[in-house]
Motif scaffolding. Structure first.
Motif, PDB file in Angstrom:
ATOM      1  N   PHE A  43       6.477   6.385   5.405  1.00  0.00           N
ATOM      2  CA  PHE A  43       5.018   6.263   5.486  1.00  0.00           C
ATOM      3  C   PHE A  43       4.352   7.588   5.824  1.00  0.00           C
ATOM      4  O   PHE A  43       3.259   7.880   5.342  1.00  0.00           O
ATOM      5  CB  PHE A  43       4.621   5.188   6.501  1.00  0.00           C
ATOM      6  CG  PHE A  43       4.879   3.790   6.016  1.00  0.00           C
ATOM      7  CD1 PHE A  43       4.497   3.388   4.745  1.00  0.00           C
ATOM      8  CD2 PHE A  43       5.510   2.867   6.829  1.00  0.00           C
ATOM      9  CE1 PHE A  43       4.733   2.109   4.295  1.00  0.00           C
ATOM     10  CE2 PHE A  43       5.751   1.575   6.391  1.00  0.00           C
ATOM     11  CZ  PHE A  43       5.365   1.192   5.108  1.00  0.00           C
ATOM     12  N   GLU A  44       4.995   8.427   6.635  1.00  0.00           N
ATOM     13  CA  GLU A  44       4.439   9.743   6.937  1.00  0.00           C
ATOM     14  C   GLU A  44       4.373  10.602   5.679  1.00  0.00           C
ATOM     15  O   GLU A  44       3.389  11.303   5.438  1.00  0.00           O
ATOM     16  CB  GLU A  44       5.266  10.447   8.013  1.00  0.00           C
ATOM     17  CG  GLU A  44       5.025   9.913   9.411  1.00  0.00           C
ATOM     18  CD  GLU A  44       5.891  10.602  10.454  1.00  0.00           C
ATOM     19  OE1 GLU A  44       6.735  11.452  10.088  1.00  0.00           O
ATOM     20  OE2 GLU A  44       5.715  10.282  11.637  1.00  0.00           O
ATOM     21  N   GLN A  45       5.443  10.553   4.862  1.00  0.00           N
ATOM     22  CA  GLN A  45       5.447  11.335   3.626  1.00  0.00           C
ATOM     23  C   GLN A  45       4.386  10.826   2.652  1.00  0.00           C
ATOM     24  O   GLN A  45       3.687  11.618   2.015  1.00  0.00           O
ATOM     25  CB  GLN A  45       6.826  11.288   2.972  1.00  0.00           C
ATOM     26  CG  GLN A  45       7.864  12.081   3.735  1.00  0.00           C
ATOM     27  CD  GLN A  45       9.238  11.965   3.099  1.00  0.00           C
ATOM     28  OE1 GLN A  45       9.430  11.236   2.130  1.00  0.00           O
ATOM     29  NE2 GLN A  45      10.199  12.688   3.659  1.00  0.00           N
ATOM     30  N   ILE A  46       4.245   9.520   2.547  1.00  0.00           N
ATOM     31  CA  ILE A  46       3.211   8.948   1.674  1.00  0.00           C
ATOM     32  C   ILE A  46       1.831   9.358   2.174  1.00  0.00           C
ATOM     33  O   ILE A  46       0.955   9.732   1.398  1.00  0.00           O
ATOM     34  CB  ILE A  46       3.346   7.415   1.601  1.00  0.00           C
ATOM     35  CG1 ILE A  46       4.611   7.043   0.829  1.00  0.00           C
ATOM     36  CG2 ILE A  46       2.123   6.792   0.944  1.00  0.00           C
ATOM     37  CD1 ILE A  46       4.964   5.578   0.898  1.00  0.00           C
ATOM     38  N   GLY A  47       1.636   9.303   3.497  1.00  0.00           N
ATOM     39  CA  GLY A  47       0.355   9.704   4.075  1.00  0.00           C
ATOM     40  C   GLY A  47       0.029  11.161   3.812  1.00  0.00           C
ATOM     41  O   GLY A  47      -1.107  11.519   3.516  1.00  0.00           O
ATOM     42  N   ARG A  48       1.020  12.027   3.918  1.00  0.00           N
ATOM     43  CA  ARG A  48       0.782  13.456   3.635  1.00  0.00           C
ATOM     44  C   ARG A  48       0.397  13.666   2.179  1.00  0.00           C
ATOM     45  O   ARG A  48      -0.512  14.433   1.878  1.00  0.00           O
ATOM     46  CB  ARG A  48       2.034  14.269   3.965  1.00  0.00           C
ATOM     47  CG  ARG A  48       2.245  14.476   5.422  1.00  0.00           C
ATOM     48  CD  ARG A  48       3.403  15.435   5.672  1.00  0.00           C
ATOM     49  NE  ARG A  48       3.913  15.227   7.000  1.00  0.00           N
ATOM     50  CZ  ARG A  48       5.152  14.934   7.305  1.00  0.00           C
ATOM     51  NH1 ARG A  48       6.063  14.841   6.361  1.00  0.00           N
ATOM     52  NH2 ARG A  48       5.519  14.749   8.547  1.00  0.00           N
ATOM     53  N   LYS A  49       1.115  13.008   1.273  1.00  0.00           N
ATOM     54  CA  LYS A  49       0.822  13.179  -0.148  1.00  0.00           C
ATOM     55  C   LYS A  49      -0.559  12.642  -0.496  1.00  0.00           C
ATOM     56  O   LYS A  49      -1.287  13.250  -1.269  1.00  0.00           O
ATOM     57  CB  LYS A  49       1.890  12.505  -0.999  1.00  0.00           C
ATOM     58  CG  LYS A  49       3.204  13.253  -0.969  1.00  0.00           C
ATOM     59  CD  LYS A  49       4.231  12.600  -1.844  1.00  0.00           C
ATOM     60  CE  LYS A  49       5.545  13.359  -1.772  1.00  0.00           C
ATOM     61  NZ  LYS A  49       6.576  12.754  -2.596  1.00  0.00           N
ATOM     62  N   LEU A  50      -0.923  11.480   0.074  1.00  0.00           N
ATOM     63  CA  LEU A  50      -2.249  10.932  -0.201  1.00  0.00           C
ATOM     64  C   LEU A  50      -3.331  11.838   0.353  1.00  0.00           C
ATOM     65  O   LEU A  50      -4.368  12.031  -0.267  1.00  0.00           O
ATOM     66  CB  LEU A  50      -2.368   9.527   0.394  1.00  0.00           C
ATOM     67  CG  LEU A  50      -1.599   8.425  -0.321  1.00  0.00           C
ATOM     68  CD1 LEU A  50      -1.753   7.109   0.420  1.00  0.00           C
ATOM     69  CD2 LEU A  50      -2.068   8.282  -1.744  1.00  0.00           C
ATOM     70  N   THR A  51      -3.094  12.404   1.518  1.00  0.00           N
ATOM     71  CA  THR A  51      -4.076  13.297   2.108  1.00  0.00           C
ATOM     72  C   THR A  51      -4.260  14.534   1.233  1.00  0.00           C
ATOM     73  O   THR A  51      -5.380  14.964   0.992  1.00  0.00           O
ATOM     74  CB  THR A  51      -3.639  13.697   3.527  1.00  0.00           C
ATOM     75  OG1 THR A  51      -3.459  12.521   4.293  1.00  0.00           O
ATOM     76  CG2 THR A  51      -4.670  14.560   4.190  1.00  0.00           C
TER      77      THR A  51
END
Length: 104
Positions: A43-51
């Protein structure tokens, strides 16, 4: 634990009761559990990519707004200069227009 989706952790605890080696592995995992670490990283990696994607989409919008404000300010200056220029030109050429109408 089973209600929270921690079925593998529940199975590891059941094995820990029977085997000492499984109990040591369970202690190494700690309170977080393997599932929590894996999901947290994902989820952290997904959050970084979305950001980063959101920022990437916002840059052209911010540039367009900034460009529009600068263009508006420059156009206002140009229109003020043109208005003053043509007013002065009208006053200077007034005599020649009058003489052309009279026929001199």
């Amino acid at each position: 634990m089973a209600a929270r989706g921690g079925i593998p952790l529940l199975l590891a605890q059941m094995r820990a009761l029977a085997h000492k080696s499984a109990q040591k592995a369970l202690q190494n995992v700690g309170a977080k559990g393997l599932e929590n670490n894996i999901f947290k990283e994902a989820f952290e990696q997904i959050g970084r990519k979305l950001t980063l994607k959101a920022i990437g989409k916002a840059v052209p919008i911010a540039s367009a707004v900034t460009g529009a404000l600068i263009d508006t300010a420059q156009m206002k200056k140009v229109l003020e200069y043109a208005d003053i220029f043509y007013q002065k030109r009208f006053i200077v050429e007034k005599e020649s227009r009058i003489s052309n109408l009279i026929g001199e």
